[in-house]
Design a protein around this motif. Structure first.
Motif, mmCIF file in Angstrom:
data_model
loop_
_atom_site.group_PDB
_atom_site.id
_atom_site.type_symbol
_atom_site.label_atom_id
_atom_site.label_comp_id
_atom_site.label_asym_id
_atom_site.label_seq_id
_atom_site.Cartn_x
_atom_site.Cartn_y
_atom_site.Cartn_z
ATOM 1 N N LEU A 244 -6.664 85.487 -37.269
ATOM 2 C CA LEU A 244 -6.408 86.853 -36.818
ATOM 3 C C LEU A 244 -7.641 87.735 -36.987
ATOM 4 C CD1 LEU A 244 -2.782 87.396 -38.143
ATOM 5 C CD2 LEU A 244 -3.496 87.213 -35.760
ATOM 6 N N GLU A 245 -8.419 87.487 -38.028
ATOM 7 C CA GLU A 245 -9.662 88.238 -38.216
ATOM 8 C C GLU A 245 -10.676 87.892 -37.129
ATOM 9 O OE1 GLU A 245 -10.950 87.334 -42.176
ATOM 10 O OE2 GLU A 245 -9.262 88.408 -43.092
ATOM 11 N N MET A 246 -10.663 86.636 -36.661
ATOM 12 C CA MET A 246 -11.591 86.221 -35.602
ATOM 13 C C MET A 246 -11.167 86.753 -34.242
ATOM 14 S SD MET A 246 -12.740 82.298 -36.298
ATOM 15 C CE MET A 246 -11.111 81.593 -36.292
ATOM 16 N N TYR A 247 -9.863 86.974 -34.063
ATOM 17 C CA TYR A 247 -9.361 87.384 -32.754
ATOM 18 C C TYR A 247 -9.781 88.823 -32.484
ATOM 19 C CZ TYR A 247 -6.252 87.207 -28.732
ATOM 20 O OH TYR A 247 -5.757 87.189 -27.459
ATOM 21 N N THR B 164 4.234 78.761 -35.084
ATOM 22 C CA THR B 164 5.320 77.787 -34.960
ATOM 23 C C THR B 164 5.449 76.956 -36.226
ATOM 24 O OG1 THR B 164 4.471 77.537 -32.707
ATOM 25 C CG2 THR B 164 6.323 76.194 -33.279
ATOM 26 N N LYS B 165 4.320 76.500 -36.746
ATOM 27 C CA LYS B 165 4.345 75.677 -37.960
ATOM 28 C C LYS B 165 4.838 76.476 -39.165
ATOM 29 C CE LYS B 165 3.173 71.859 -36.247
ATOM 30 N NZ LYS B 165 4.179 70.805 -36.169
ATOM 31 N N ILE B 166 4.464 77.736 -39.257
ATOM 32 C CA ILE B 166 4.925 78.584 -40.360
ATOM 33 C C ILE B 166 6.441 78.743 -40.294
ATOM 34 C CG2 ILE B 166 4.914 80.958 -41.248
ATOM 35 C CD1 ILE B 166 1.886 81.017 -40.465
ATOM 36 N N ASN B 167 6.958 78.977 -39.097
ATOM 37 C CA ASN B 167 8.412 79.097 -38.936
ATOM 38 C C ASN B 167 9.118 77.804 -39.333
ATOM 39 O OD1 ASN B 167 8.181 81.725 -38.057
ATOM 40 N ND2 ASN B 167 8.207 81.182 -35.888
ATOM 41 N N GLU B 168 8.543 76.667 -38.938
ATOM 42 C CA GLU B 168 9.127 75.382 -39.317
ATOM 43 C C GLU B 168 9.135 75.209 -40.834
ATOM 44 O OE1 GLU B 168 6.959 72.331 -37.261
ATOM 45 O OE2 GLU B 168 7.675 72.984 -35.282
ATOM 46 N N CYS B 169 8.061 75.616 -41.496
ATOM 47 C CA CYS B 169 7.993 75.508 -42.957
ATOM 48 C C CYS B 169 9.053 76.378 -43.621
ATOM 49 C CB CYS B 169 6.598 75.886 -43.464
ATOM 50 S SG CYS B 169 5.335 74.678 -43.087
ATOM 51 N N GLU C 138 -0.212 80.636 -43.621
ATOM 52 C CA GLU C 138 -0.408 82.068 -43.350
ATOM 53 C C GLU C 138 -1.808 82.514 -43.740
ATOM 54 O OE1 GLU C 138 2.588 84.885 -44.283
ATOM 55 O OE2 GLU C 138 4.191 83.590 -43.550
ATOM 56 N N LYS C 139 -2.376 81.917 -44.794
ATOM 57 C CA LYS C 139 -3.765 82.221 -45.146
ATOM 58 C C LYS C 139 -4.710 81.792 -44.031
ATOM 59 C CE LYS C 139 -4.043 82.150 -50.168
ATOM 60 N NZ LYS C 139 -4.601 81.426 -51.329
ATOM 61 N N VAL C 140 -4.467 80.600 -43.492
ATOM 62 C CA VAL C 140 -5.293 80.105 -42.389
ATOM 63 C C VAL C 140 -5.125 81.007 -41.171
ATOM 64 C CG1 VAL C 140 -5.641 78.181 -40.795
ATOM 65 C CG2 VAL C 140 -5.235 77.736 -43.219
ATOM 66 N N MET C 141 -3.867 81.390 -40.888
ATOM 67 C CA MET C 141 -3.620 82.241 -39.729
ATOM 68 C C MET C 141 -4.308 83.602 -39.896
ATOM 69 S SD MET C 141 -0.146 83.184 -37.674
ATOM 70 C CE MET C 141 0.485 84.495 -38.679
ATOM 71 N N GLN C 142 -4.371 84.108 -41.121
ATOM 72 C CA GLN C 142 -5.050 85.379 -41.361
ATOM 73 C C GLN C 142 -6.524 85.298 -40.964
ATOM 74 O OE1 GLN C 142 -3.694 88.281 -42.176
ATOM 75 N NE2 GLN C 142 -5.699 89.185 -41.920
ATOM 76 N N VAL D 227 -8.633 80.667 -29.869
ATOM 77 C CA VAL D 227 -8.140 81.298 -31.090
ATOM 78 C C VAL D 227 -6.691 81.738 -30.899
ATOM 79 C CG1 VAL D 227 -8.426 83.298 -32.616
ATOM 80 C CG2 VAL D 227 -10.417 81.980 -31.932
ATOM 81 N N GLY D 228 -6.389 82.289 -29.729
ATOM 82 C CA GLY D 228 -5.012 82.691 -29.445
ATOM 83 C C GLY D 228 -4.055 81.506 -29.464
ATOM 84 N N MET D 229 -4.508 80.371 -28.930
ATOM 85 C CA MET D 229 -3.658 79.180 -28.938
ATOM 86 C C MET D 229 -3.439 78.664 -30.360
ATOM 87 S SD MET D 229 -2.975 79.170 -25.808
ATOM 88 C CE MET D 229 -1.717 77.988 -26.138
ATOM 89 N N ARG D 230 -4.472 78.728 -31.193
ATOM 90 C CA ARG D 230 -4.323 78.284 -32.593
ATOM 91 C C ARG D 230 -3.360 79.203 -33.350
ATOM 92 N NH1 ARG D 230 -4.467 73.634 -33.312
ATOM 93 N NH2 ARG D 230 -4.666 73.959 -35.524
ATOM 94 N N ILE D 231 -3.442 80.485 -33.089
ATOM 95 C CA ILE D 231 -2.530 81.429 -33.746
ATOM 96 C C ILE D 231 -1.098 81.106 -33.358
ATOM 97 C CG2 ILE D 231 -1.805 83.848 -33.790
ATOM 98 C CD1 ILE D 231 -4.812 84.589 -33.606
ATOM 99 N N GLU D 232 -0.862 80.846 -32.085
ATOM 100 C CA GLU D 232 0.488 80.504 -31.620
ATOM 101 C C GLU D 232 0.983 79.226 -32.299
ATOM 102 O OE1 GLU D 232 2.560 78.863 -27.575
ATOM 103 O OE2 GLU D 232 0.982 80.352 -27.343
#
Length: 183
Positions: A132-135, A107-112, A125-129, A98-103
């Motif tokens: 973050l709830e799972m972490y 990166t992808k959000i910054n690129e966007c 960001e919705k997906v990342m949220q 989960v931590g690796m997916r968040i990272e």
């Protein structure tokens, strides 16, 4: 060598290394070839850099390329293999993934945002949220509470109590305290 046999060979190396680590790294049980020892060394280095959580994946790939003189693609494959090998041996592998997916999503959000693609950034960001709830939140381990019984030599005036009755009373008090405990 064909692509299929290379993939099978890479998978065989990885499986052998996993078995080697599961057996405690004992050379008497499983012997690693020179190639497998080199792979294990690179994967340990990659895992160490990943777990430091200081660097982006691109930077870690650059470290691997510089230290081991490998290509960029090989460095990224080493990171994937390190995650596979060492997350399977770590008890917190879900947290690791989960931590690796968040990272990755960061990166992808910054690129966007850099590409002015705000819609994709918002969707990511919705997906990342959700990730973050799972972490799991970090909480310091709670130390067990010590219950101290003070027995004094005062005599009970309501009548004498047997030892068994006293133990039953103590057990009831302990159960009440355990039910009210916060650990």
């Amino acid at each position: 060598m064909s692509r299929i046999s290379l993939e099978r060979l890479a998978s065989d190396n990885r499986d052998t290394i996993v078995r080697y680590l599961e057996n405690g790294g004992d050379d008497d049980l499983i012997m690693l070839s020179d190639v497998q020892k080199k792979l294990l060394d690179r994967w340990r280095f990659a895992d160490e850099k990943i777990r430091e959580k200081k660097y982006k994946r691109e930077t870690i790939a650059n470290f691997i390329m510089a230290k081991y003189n490998v290509t960029r693609d090989t460095a990224f494959r080493d990171m994937v293999s390190a995650e596979y090998v060492f997350s399977s041996s770590a008890p917190l592998n879900k947290k690791y993934w989960v931590g690796m997916r968040i990272e990755f999503l960061q990166t992808k959000i910054n690129e966007c945002y850099l590409a002015n693609d705000r819609i994709s950034a918002a969707q990511l960001e919705k997906v990342m949220q959700k990730y973050l709830e799972m972490y799991p939140d970090y909480s310091a381990p709670k130390s067990p509470k010590n219950i101290i019984f003070n027995f004094n030599n005062a005599k009970k005036t309501d009548g004498d109590m047997t030892v068994d009755a006293a133990y039953e009373m103590v057990d009831e008090i302990v159960k009440k305290l355990e039910n009210n405990d916060d650990y």
